[in-house]
Design a protein around this motif. Structure first.
Motif, PDB file in Angstrom:
ATOM      1  N   HIS A 171      15.775   6.516  12.943  1.00 48.93           N
ATOM      2  CA  HIS A 171      15.086   6.578  14.232  1.00 48.93           C
ATOM      3  C   HIS A 171      14.431   5.229  14.562  1.00 48.93           C
ATOM      4  CE1 HIS A 171      11.563   7.410  11.620  1.00 48.93           C
ATOM      5  NE2 HIS A 171      10.854   6.926  12.616  1.00 48.93           N
ATOM      6  N   GLN A 172      14.123   4.428  13.531  1.00 47.71           N
ATOM      7  CA  GLN A 172      13.569   3.091  13.781  1.00 47.71           C
ATOM      8  C   GLN A 172      14.593   2.202  14.485  1.00 47.71           C
ATOM      9  OE1 GLN A 172      13.422   4.667  10.855  1.00 47.71           O
ATOM     10  NE2 GLN A 172      11.408   4.460   9.861  1.00 47.71           N
ATOM     11  N   THR A 173      15.876   2.357  14.095  1.00 48.30           N
ATOM     12  CA  THR A 173      16.933   1.578  14.752  1.00 48.30           C
ATOM     13  C   THR A 173      17.072   1.988  16.206  1.00 48.30           C
ATOM     14  OG1 THR A 173      18.133   1.266  12.687  1.00 48.30           O
ATOM     15  CG2 THR A 173      19.395   1.042  14.719  1.00 48.30           C
ATOM     16  N   VAL A 174      17.002   3.297  16.461  1.00 52.15           N
ATOM     17  CA  VAL A 174      17.052   3.771  17.846  1.00 52.15           C
ATOM     18  C   VAL A 174      15.901   3.162  18.640  1.00 52.15           C
ATOM     19  CG1 VAL A 174      16.944   5.786  19.363  1.00 52.15           C
ATOM     20  CG2 VAL A 174      18.185   5.925  17.199  1.00 52.15           C
ATOM     21  N   SER A 175      14.713   3.121  18.053  1.00 54.69           N
ATOM     22  CA  SER A 175      13.554   2.547  18.729  1.00 54.69           C
ATOM     23  C   SER A 175      13.785   1.077  19.063  1.00 54.69           C
ATOM     24  CB  SER A 175      12.316   2.689  17.843  1.00 54.69           C
ATOM     25  OG  SER A 175      11.192   2.097  18.456  1.00 54.69           O
ATOM     26  N   ARG A 176      14.404   0.340  18.121  1.00 54.44           N
ATOM     27  CA  ARG A 176      14.671  -1.081  18.381  1.00 54.44           C
ATOM     28  C   ARG A 176      15.648  -1.257  19.537  1.00 54.44           C
ATOM     29  NH1 ARG A 176      13.918  -1.534  12.667  1.00 54.44           N
ATOM     30  NH2 ARG A 176      16.120  -1.124  12.228  1.00 54.44           N
ATOM     31  N   VAL A 177      16.650  -0.385  19.625  1.00 59.87           N
ATOM     32  CA  VAL A 177      17.607  -0.461  20.731  1.00 59.87           C
ATOM     33  C   VAL A 177      16.905  -0.176  22.056  1.00 59.87           C
ATOM     34  CG1 VAL A 177      19.654   0.603  21.763  1.00 59.87           C
ATOM     35  CG2 VAL A 177      19.604   0.103  19.312  1.00 59.87           C
ATOM     36  N   ALA A 218      25.873  -0.290  20.398  1.00 60.33           N
ATOM     37  CA  ALA A 218      26.824   0.491  21.185  1.00 60.33           C
ATOM     38  C   ALA A 218      26.828   1.954  20.748  1.00 60.33           C
ATOM     39  CB  ALA A 218      28.221  -0.112  21.058  1.00 60.33           C
ATOM     40  N   LYS A 219      26.741   2.200  19.417  1.00 61.66           N
ATOM     41  CA  LYS A 219      26.710   3.577  18.910  1.00 61.66           C
ATOM     42  C   LYS A 219      25.468   4.317  19.400  1.00 61.66           C
ATOM     43  CE  LYS A 219      27.362   4.092  14.526  1.00 61.66           C
ATOM     44  NZ  LYS A 219      27.261   3.817  13.067  1.00 61.66           N
ATOM     45  N   VAL A 220      24.338   3.625  19.348  1.00 57.72           N
ATOM     46  CA  VAL A 220      23.088   4.252  19.780  1.00 57.72           C
ATOM     47  C   VAL A 220      23.127   4.531  21.283  1.00 57.72           C
ATOM     48  CG1 VAL A 220      20.608   3.904  20.050  1.00 57.72           C
ATOM     49  CG2 VAL A 220      21.733   3.257  17.909  1.00 57.72           C
ATOM     50  N   GLN A 221      23.606   3.579  22.060  1.00 61.68           N
ATOM     51  CA  GLN A 221      23.661   3.772  23.507  1.00 61.68           C
ATOM     52  C   GLN A 221      24.619   4.900  23.879  1.00 61.68           C
ATOM     53  OE1 GLN A 221      24.627  -0.255  24.643  1.00 61.68           O
ATOM     54  NE2 GLN A 221      22.473  -0.795  25.016  1.00 61.68           N
ATOM     55  N   ALA A 222      25.707   5.028  23.116  1.00 63.80           N
ATOM     56  CA  ALA A 222      26.634   6.135  23.361  1.00 63.80           C
ATOM     57  C   ALA A 222      25.967   7.476  23.075  1.00 63.80           C
ATOM     58  CB  ALA A 222      27.888   5.960  22.509  1.00 63.80           C
ATOM     59  N   ALA A 223      25.191   7.553  21.989  1.00 65.57           N
ATOM     60  CA  ALA A 223      24.489   8.791  21.650  1.00 65.57           C
ATOM     61  C   ALA A 223      23.426   9.114  22.706  1.00 65.57           C
ATOM     62  CB  ALA A 223      23.848   8.662  20.277  1.00 65.57           C
ATOM     63  N   ILE A 224      22.741   8.096  23.175  1.00 67.75           N
ATOM     64  CA  ILE A 224      21.734   8.291  24.225  1.00 67.75           C
ATOM     65  C   ILE A 224      22.387   8.874  25.472  1.00 67.75           C
ATOM     66  CG2 ILE A 224      20.253   7.044  25.860  1.00 67.75           C
ATOM     67  CD1 ILE A 224      19.462   5.207  23.532  1.00 67.75           C
ATOM     68  N   GLY A 225      23.553   8.293  25.842  1.00 68.46           N
ATOM     69  CA  GLY A 225      24.256   8.775  27.018  1.00 68.46           C
ATOM     70  C   GLY A 225      24.754  10.201  26.853  1.00 68.46           C
ATOM     71  N   THR A 236      27.201  16.902  18.876  1.00 77.19           N
ATOM     72  CA  THR A 236      25.915  17.511  19.186  1.00 77.19           C
ATOM     73  C   THR A 236      25.687  17.479  20.689  1.00 77.19           C
ATOM     74  OG1 THR A 236      25.073  16.735  17.089  1.00 77.19           O
ATOM     75  CG2 THR A 236      23.457  17.415  18.730  1.00 77.19           C
ATOM     76  N   THR A 237      25.184  18.558  21.247  1.00 77.33           N
ATOM     77  CA  THR A 237      24.890  18.608  22.678  1.00 77.33           C
ATOM     78  C   THR A 237      23.500  19.176  22.871  1.00 77.33           C
ATOM     79  OG1 THR A 237      25.879  20.801  22.862  1.00 77.33           O
ATOM     80  CG2 THR A 237      27.308  18.927  23.321  1.00 77.33           C
ATOM     81  N   ARG A 238      22.987  19.027  24.089  1.00 76.98           N
ATOM     82  CA  ARG A 238      21.668  19.563  24.403  1.00 76.98           C
ATOM     83  C   ARG A 238      21.716  21.089  24.415  1.00 76.98           C
ATOM     84  NH1 ARG A 238      18.673  16.712  29.315  1.00 76.98           N
ATOM     85  NH2 ARG A 238      17.154  18.205  28.587  1.00 76.98           N
ATOM     86  N   LYS A 239      20.694  21.747  23.900  1.00 78.69           N
ATOM     87  CA  LYS A 239      20.629  23.196  23.888  1.00 78.69           C
ATOM     88  C   LYS A 239      19.466  23.647  24.761  1.00 78.69           C
ATOM     89  CE  LYS A 239      22.548  23.668  19.222  1.00 78.69           C
ATOM     90  NZ  LYS A 239      22.337  24.228  17.863  1.00 78.69           N
ATOM     91  N   VAL A 245      19.008  11.623  18.581  1.00 79.81           N
ATOM     92  CA  VAL A 245      19.824  10.439  18.880  1.00 79.81           C
ATOM     93  C   VAL A 245      20.199   9.738  17.583  1.00 79.81           C
ATOM     94  CG1 VAL A 245      19.858   8.175  19.989  1.00 79.81           C
ATOM     95  CG2 VAL A 245      18.792  10.128  21.163  1.00 79.81           C
ATOM     96  N   ALA A 246      19.237   9.566  16.688  1.00 83.22           N
ATOM     97  CA  ALA A 246      19.490   8.892  15.415  1.00 83.22           C
ATOM     98  C   ALA A 246      20.521   9.654  14.593  1.00 83.22           C
ATOM     99  CB  ALA A 246      18.182   8.760  14.631  1.00 83.22           C
ATOM    100  N   GLN A 247      20.414  11.004  14.576  1.00 82.88           N
ATOM    101  CA  GLN A 247      21.362  11.818  13.806  1.00 82.88           C
ATOM    102  C   GLN A 247      22.778  11.683  14.367  1.00 82.88           C
ATOM    103  OE1 GLN A 247      20.525  16.001  13.861  1.00 82.88           O
ATOM    104  NE2 GLN A 247      21.886  16.464  12.154  1.00 82.88           N
ATOM    105  N   LEU A 248      22.897  11.747  15.689  1.00 84.22           N
ATOM    106  CA  LEU A 248      24.222  11.654  16.306  1.00 84.22           C
ATOM    107  C   LEU A 248      24.840  10.271  16.099  1.00 84.22           C
ATOM    108  CD1 LEU A 248      26.439  12.931  18.030  1.00 84.22           C
ATOM    109  CD2 LEU A 248      25.137  12.240  20.073  1.00 84.22           C
ATOM    110  N   ALA A 249      24.011   9.217  16.161  1.00 80.96           N
ATOM    111  CA  ALA A 249      24.521   7.850  16.008  1.00 80.96           C
ATOM    112  C   ALA A 249      24.697   7.460  14.545  1.00 80.96           C
ATOM    113  CB  ALA A 249      23.578   6.862  16.686  1.00 80.96           C
ATOM    114  N   GLY A 250      24.101   8.255  13.622  1.00 82.32           N
ATOM    115  CA  GLY A 250      24.212   7.925  12.202  1.00 82.32           C
ATOM    116  C   GLY A 250      23.355   6.742  11.808  1.00 82.32           C
ATOM    117  N   VAL A 251      22.173   6.625  12.424  1.00 84.38           N
ATOM    118  CA  VAL A 251      21.259   5.526  12.111  1.00 84.38           C
ATOM    119  C   VAL A 251      19.855   6.106  11.952  1.00 84.38           C
ATOM    120  CG1 VAL A 251      22.648   3.841  13.383  1.00 84.38           C
ATOM    121  CG2 VAL A 251      20.789   5.042  14.555  1.00 84.38           C
TER     122      VAL A 251
END
Length: 370
Positions: A24-30, A43-50, A3-6, A16-22
């Motif tokens: 959105h609450q988990t993304v919020s905790r990260v 690490a998965k979430v941070q990679a998706a954020i990046g 997934t990329t920015r459009k 971010v949650a969709q790309l990391a496979g988690v």
């Protein structure tokens, strides 16, 4: 395909949650540095954020964590090296912890309690989590201790002044919500005195800073105590500012006065800050007095370029980076986000960072003046 920015749309936490496979609450905790996330998931979430270039909004983070992650900083003395160095260090450490610094700068010479309360009210409207008050003068220090705010506060100050730090009005009533940090200026001046004595100096001129500055008061009180203890015969002259031109004029006057009276010069000049040392050095040079062959010179603050004076200046190097780190640790501890800093020295209720005495060639062995 990843997934990329459009277009120009800002990526959302759900992407971010969709790309990391988690979730959105988990993304919020990260994002909010929660410990309740495994290293692998983080690490998965941070990679998706990046990959997405996601940037959380401050308001979203505030809603998720019940904190604004904003610290209100009120600072005086911003025309001077020490306060600016402290602000730079504090802001750098805050960024490392994902905190936003909202800064108000004030004229320390004219700041009243009313002015201080108005600035605090401005920060309260931003829903700041805590305050840092950088208080170089007595008026600012007392205003910071009296300020009518319920949020935790860390006051960066010196131990001595019109009142000692532990005698400040209103301080005891808020002791669980306030911390005081600073540089061990008292100990640094004691180190200077011991070094002078080891090099045979028994007569000294001390150029003090402006009386309303707590740095100046602490350094002067320490110098007087050290001179008495080591039996250093000392004259003290006071300045109204930290400016080199004032110490230059004072040094010129002293040299001319002693030249007319036939009185001997001291073997060393000790100044309360490096700007004053620069002014004193110019006056000595213009009178044909060589440093350190005829008279030695010591400063305080280790300002940029004093190591390139001719000769390089012996001075005190405050560890401003360590002060910033310790101040932010106190903020985090007071907001239940970490353990408090451990200080090597504590005087009058202030946790103090040590300062280093830097020996350079402006300090020699005592010269006997006939």
């Amino acid at each position: 395909m990843a997934t990329t920015r459009k277009g120009s749309n800002r990526p959302s936490i759900f992407q971010v949650a969709q790309l990391a496979g988690v979730s959105h609450q988990t993304v919020s905790r990260v994002i909010n540095h929660s410990p309740d996330v495994s290293a692998r998931t983080r690490a998965k979430v941070q990679a998706a954020i990046g990959q997405l270039g996601y940037r959380p909004s401050n308001s979203a983070r505030a809603l998720a964590s019940a904190r604004s992650r904003t610290i209100g900083l009120i600072a005086g003395g911003v025309d001077h090296f020490g306060p600016v160095s402290s602000i730079t260090s504090i802001e750098s450490i805050a960024r490392e912890h994902g905190l936003f610094m909202s800064v108000m700068m004030v004229d320390e010479a004219h700041c009243t309690q009313t002015d201080f309360e108005a600035m605090c009210e401005g920060f309260l409207q931003q829903n700041v989590d805590a305050f840092i008050f950088l208080t170089p003068t007595d008026a600012m220090f007392e205003a910071a201790c009296r300020a009518q705010v319920s949020q935790p506060r860390v006051v960066v100050t010196s131990t001595h002044g019109a009142v000692r730090a532990d005698e400040a009005p209103g301080l005891s009533r808020r002791s669980s919500r306030i911390a005081l940090t600073g540089i061990d200026q008292w100990g640094a001046v004691q180190d200077v005195a011991r070094l002078l004595v080891s090099r045979g100096h028994r007569t000294a001129l001390y150029i003090a800073g402006p009386a309303e500055w707590r740095d100046a008061a602490t350094r002067l009180d320490s110098w007087r105590a050290a001179a008495l203890h080591h039996r250093i015969r000392t004259a003290v002259v006071h300045t109204r500012s930290w400016q080199a031109r004032e110490s230059y004029a004072l040094m010129n006057h002293l040299i001319d006065e002693r030249g007319m009276s036939g009185a001997a010069l001291p073997s060393v000049v000790v100044t309360a800050d490096d700007n004053q040392a620069v002014g004193a050095a110019r006056a000595l040079h213009e009178h044909g007095l060589r440093i350190p062959h005829d008279i030695s010179l010591v400063g305080f603050d280790d300002m940029p370029s004093v190591d390139n004076m001719l000769p390089p200046l012996t001075t005190v190097h405050p560890r401003f980076e360590d002060l910033g780190a310790a101040t932010m640790r106190q903020v985090l501890a007071l907001t239940d986000q970490g353990q408090p800093a451990e200080f090597p020295v504590n005087r009058h209720g202030v946790g103090l960072i040590k300062a280093d005495l830097v020996l350079r060639s402006s300090l020699g062995h005592a010269v006997r003046h006939l």
